[in-house]
Write an enzyme that holds these catalytic residues in place. Sequence first.
Site, PDB file in Angstrom:
ATOM      1  N   GLN A 164      -3.471  -2.309   7.086  1.00 52.23           N
ATOM      2  CA  GLN A 164      -3.797  -3.748   7.167  1.00 52.23           C
ATOM      3  C   GLN A 164      -4.474  -4.190   5.855  1.00 52.23           C
ATOM      4  O   GLN A 164      -4.156  -3.652   4.811  1.00 52.23           O
ATOM      5  CB  GLN A 164      -4.676  -4.044   8.399  1.00 52.23           C
ATOM      6  CG  GLN A 164      -3.955  -3.872   9.732  1.00 52.23           C
ATOM      7  CD  GLN A 164      -3.851  -2.450  10.222  1.00 52.23           C
ATOM      8  OE1 GLN A 164      -4.836  -1.758  10.335  1.00 52.23           O
ATOM      9  NE2 GLN A 164      -2.641  -2.003  10.540  1.00 52.23           N
ATOM     10  N   GLY A 213       2.991  -0.910   8.830  1.00 53.57           N
ATOM     11  CA  GLY A 213       4.348  -0.592   8.386  1.00 53.57           C
ATOM     12  C   GLY A 213       4.268  -0.463   6.884  1.00 53.57           C
ATOM     13  O   GLY A 213       4.096  -1.460   6.187  1.00 53.57           O
ATOM     14  N   LYS A 237       0.831  -1.217   0.000  1.00 54.22           N
ATOM     15  CA  LYS A 237       0.000   0.000   0.000  1.00 54.22           C
ATOM     16  C   LYS A 237       0.863   1.264   0.000  1.00 54.22           C
ATOM     17  O   LYS A 237       0.611   2.201  -0.761  1.00 54.22           O
ATOM     18  CB  LYS A 237      -0.929   0.007   1.232  1.00 54.22           C
ATOM     19  CG  LYS A 237      -1.922  -1.151   1.246  1.00 54.22           C
ATOM     20  CD  LYS A 237      -2.736  -1.179   2.522  1.00 54.22           C
ATOM     21  CE  LYS A 237      -1.960  -1.596   3.745  1.00 54.22           C
ATOM     22  NZ  LYS A 237      -1.499  -2.990   3.769  1.00 54.22           N
TER      23      LYS A 237
HETATM   24  P1  GDP Z   1       2.146  -2.225   3.071  1.00 52.84           P
HETATM   25  O1  GDP Z   1       2.020  -2.452   4.537  1.00 52.84           O
HETATM   26  O2  GDP Z   1       0.952  -2.691   2.312  1.00 52.84           O
HETATM   27  O3  GDP Z   1       2.518  -0.823   2.722  1.00 52.84           O
HETATM   28  O4  GDP Z   1       3.337  -3.164   2.578  1.00 52.84           O
HETATM   29  P2  GDP Z   1       4.767  -3.333   3.321  1.00 52.84           P
HETATM   30  O5  GDP Z   1       5.577  -2.136   3.051  1.00 52.84           O
HETATM   31  O6  GDP Z   1       4.598  -3.765   4.731  1.00 52.84           O
HETATM   32  O7  GDP Z   1       5.312  -4.614   2.557  1.00 52.84           O
HETATM   33  C1  GDP Z   1       5.523  -4.630   1.195  1.00 52.84           C
HETATM   34  C2  GDP Z   1       7.002  -4.923   0.943  1.00 52.84           C
HETATM   35  O8  GDP Z   1       7.178  -5.260  -0.422  1.00 52.84           O
HETATM   36  C3  GDP Z   1       7.894  -3.724   1.194  1.00 52.84           C
HETATM   37  O9  GDP Z   1       9.155  -4.172   1.599  1.00 52.84           O
HETATM   38  C4  GDP Z   1       7.969  -3.060  -0.192  1.00 52.84           C
HETATM   39  O10 GDP Z   1       9.164  -2.310  -0.365  1.00 52.84           O
HETATM   40  C5  GDP Z   1       7.969  -4.268  -1.072  1.00 52.84           C
HETATM   41  N1  GDP Z   1       7.340  -4.112  -2.382  1.00 52.84           N
HETATM   42  C6  GDP Z   1       6.259  -3.354  -2.731  1.00 52.84           C
HETATM   43  N2  GDP Z   1       5.921  -3.588  -4.017  1.00 52.84           N
HETATM   44  C7  GDP Z   1       6.799  -4.504  -4.490  1.00 52.84           C
HETATM   45  C8  GDP Z   1       6.950  -5.177  -5.738  1.00 52.84           C
HETATM   46  O11 GDP Z   1       6.202  -4.984  -6.689  1.00 52.84           O
HETATM   47  N3  GDP Z   1       7.971  -6.080  -5.834  1.00 52.84           N
HETATM   48  C9  GDP Z   1       8.810  -6.339  -4.799  1.00 52.84           C
HETATM   49  N4  GDP Z   1       9.779  -7.238  -4.983  1.00 52.84           N
HETATM   50  N5  GDP Z   1       8.704  -5.722  -3.611  1.00 52.84           N
HETATM   51  C10 GDP Z   1       7.695  -4.829  -3.448  1.00 52.84           C
HETATM   52  P1  IMO Z   2       0.035  -3.023   7.195  1.00 51.99           P
HETATM   53  O1  IMO Z   2      -0.737  -1.728   7.204  1.00 51.99           O
HETATM   54  C1  IMO Z   2       0.168  -7.231   8.340  1.00 51.99           C
HETATM   55  C2  IMO Z   2      -1.814  -8.303  12.098  1.00 51.99           C
HETATM   56  C3  IMO Z   2      -0.940  -8.753  13.257  1.00 51.99           C
HETATM   57  C4  IMO Z   2      -1.892  -9.699  13.957  1.00 51.99           C
HETATM   58  C5  IMO Z   2      -3.244  -9.011  13.788  1.00 51.99           C
HETATM   59  C6  IMO Z   2      -3.676  -8.164  14.978  1.00 51.99           C
HETATM   60  O2  IMO Z   2       1.511  -2.830   7.236  1.00 51.99           O
HETATM   61  O3  IMO Z   2      -0.436  -3.916   6.090  1.00 51.99           O
HETATM   62  P2  IMO Z   2      -2.875  -5.820  15.958  1.00 51.99           P
HETATM   63  O4  IMO Z   2      -1.526  -5.368  16.431  1.00 51.99           O
HETATM   64  O5  IMO Z   2      -3.446  -5.023  14.844  1.00 51.99           O
HETATM   65  O6  IMO Z   2      -3.859  -6.011  17.071  1.00 51.99           O
HETATM   66  O7  IMO Z   2      -2.607  -7.312  15.376  1.00 51.99           O
HETATM   67  O8  IMO Z   2      -3.118  -8.168  12.655  1.00 51.99           O
HETATM   68  N1  IMO Z   2      -1.443  -6.982  11.538  1.00 51.99           N
HETATM   69  C7  IMO Z   2      -0.840  -6.821  10.346  1.00 51.99           C
HETATM   70  N2  IMO Z   2      -0.373  -7.729   9.465  1.00 51.99           N
HETATM   71  N3  IMO Z   2       0.233  -5.918   8.048  1.00 51.99           N
HETATM   72  C8  IMO Z   2      -0.249  -4.996   8.916  1.00 51.99           C
HETATM   73  O9  IMO Z   2      -0.322  -3.677   8.608  1.00 51.99           O
HETATM   74  C9  IMO Z   2      -0.777  -5.429  10.142  1.00 51.99           C
HETATM   75  N4  IMO Z   2      -1.301  -4.801  11.220  1.00 51.99           N
HETATM   76  C10 IMO Z   2      -1.710  -5.768  12.053  1.00 51.99           C
HETATM   77  O10 IMO Z   2       0.222  -9.406  12.804  1.00 51.99           O
HETATM   78  O11 IMO Z   2      -1.954 -10.923  13.274  1.00 51.99           O
HETATM   79 MG    MG Z   3       3.071  -3.387   6.076  1.00 49.72          MG
END
Ligand code: GDP
Ligand code: IMO
Ligand code: MG
Length: 421
Positions: free
Chosen positions: A222, A40, A16
Amino acid sequence: MKVDILLGLQWGDEGKGKIVDVLTPQYNVVARFQGGPNAGHTLEFEGKKYVLRSVPSGIFQGNNINIIGNGVVLDPALFKVEIEALEASGHSLTKRLLISKKAHLILPTHRFLDSCYESQKGDAKIGTTGKGIGPTYTDKVNRSGLRVGDLLDNFDEKYTEVKARHLQILQQYKYDASALPAVEKEWFDSLTKLKEFEFIDSEHYINTAIKSDKKILAEGAQGTMLDIDFGSYPFVTSSNTISAGACIGLGIAPQKIGEVYGIFKAYCTRVGSGPFPTELFDEDGNSLRDLGFEYGSVTGRPRRCGWIDLVALRYAIMIDGVTQLIMTKSDVLDTFDTIKACVAYDCDGITVKDLPFSLSETLKPMYKEFKGWKTDMTKMQKEEEFPQAFKEYIDFLEEELQVPIKVVSLGPDREQTIIRK
Ligand code: GDP
Ligand code: IMO
Ligand code: MG
């Protein structure tokens, strides 16, 4: 102008943050509508990487306004760490980041309660991020929470009352809260940083912006399968992560919603406990984790990995009313000989295509297999370069999901993004 929403369709971490950053130049305002520092959101550009937790992902491009909406729960101590890291890298946000007075505060004791409740759950632990999310939303619904706006008026008295109630609960469970004074000091110290930002009535701000034809993007945290109502309950987070959550978490009427961008990985991951029908425990699962760097951006926990689950995706698309799909991380599959997609579940001999009430272990995913494209796609610039096998995979997904895939992300960097015609 209507408000567009971008949200995750799986169990979070779909990418996202990266995609909000890519879309940001099209918007005047980016607003987070739920969740808190359990999120995150990772962004990469110009060789740098940022992980955002409470700050919306629209801060890096242009001079637009970012809002932490009323549906968010905010921990001032973690917020301070996040802001200071951004300032250290040259990004000052005090003029561009506004905070809703109605956003609830995560208090030090909420974190203790989170850990206390988890330790009581034995084998049924949710595997929360430990950031106090559940207890803060519980207090909100219990009508005993404290909000950002409360910081402006007689806060200490209100805080003392809530803290006393929390300590009573902790004592009842014999939870060791001896670290509280230190945590509390850090929390109160951090309020100075928080108060550098303007606290606003964000529902008024946003509706005025809508009236004056400003473009607004609502950023989810999430994913739909972690939604408190429609996710894999009880292994979910404590907020409404679905598109309707944007109406509640920002104060937007439903008819003001425009596009709903649903984002999904070309496979599937999950952090924490709970059902995950397509989870892999074999070499393919390990490859997905290694090639996709599937480790939590908040907790560092290895993410559970599996094949894409179209039963769950169809459900998420239905609940969210997704109008455009965004697929990320298909590059992680670039070296696979065979790729699988779960099209239905076998439930004691019956084929189930609609997500059932219980995702019990007796459900067996039914897969359709695809030949891998075996091509490094990470440097591709336009969709005409896509290998035939990949095109077929996309066509298949669009047919199954009945929504066009408008964006394909081929790597973590901002530039590794293809907008399809
Ligand atoms: P979010 O919580 O939905 O914003 O996603 P996160 O940042 O927690 O996790 C996504 C991970 O995948 C991060 O480390 C990004 O840098 C990485 N990422 C996002 N898009 C791509 C993609 O198209 N390819 C690869 N290899 N990594 C990606
Ligand atoms: P983003 O925005 C992935 C998961 C936790 C746990 C459950 C409940 O980065 O996609 P909480 O601390 O919210 O009460 O935990 O939800 N969880 C996530 N898993 N990405 C997240 O956020 C999450 N935020 C919470 O691991 O299973
Ligand atoms: Mg994340």
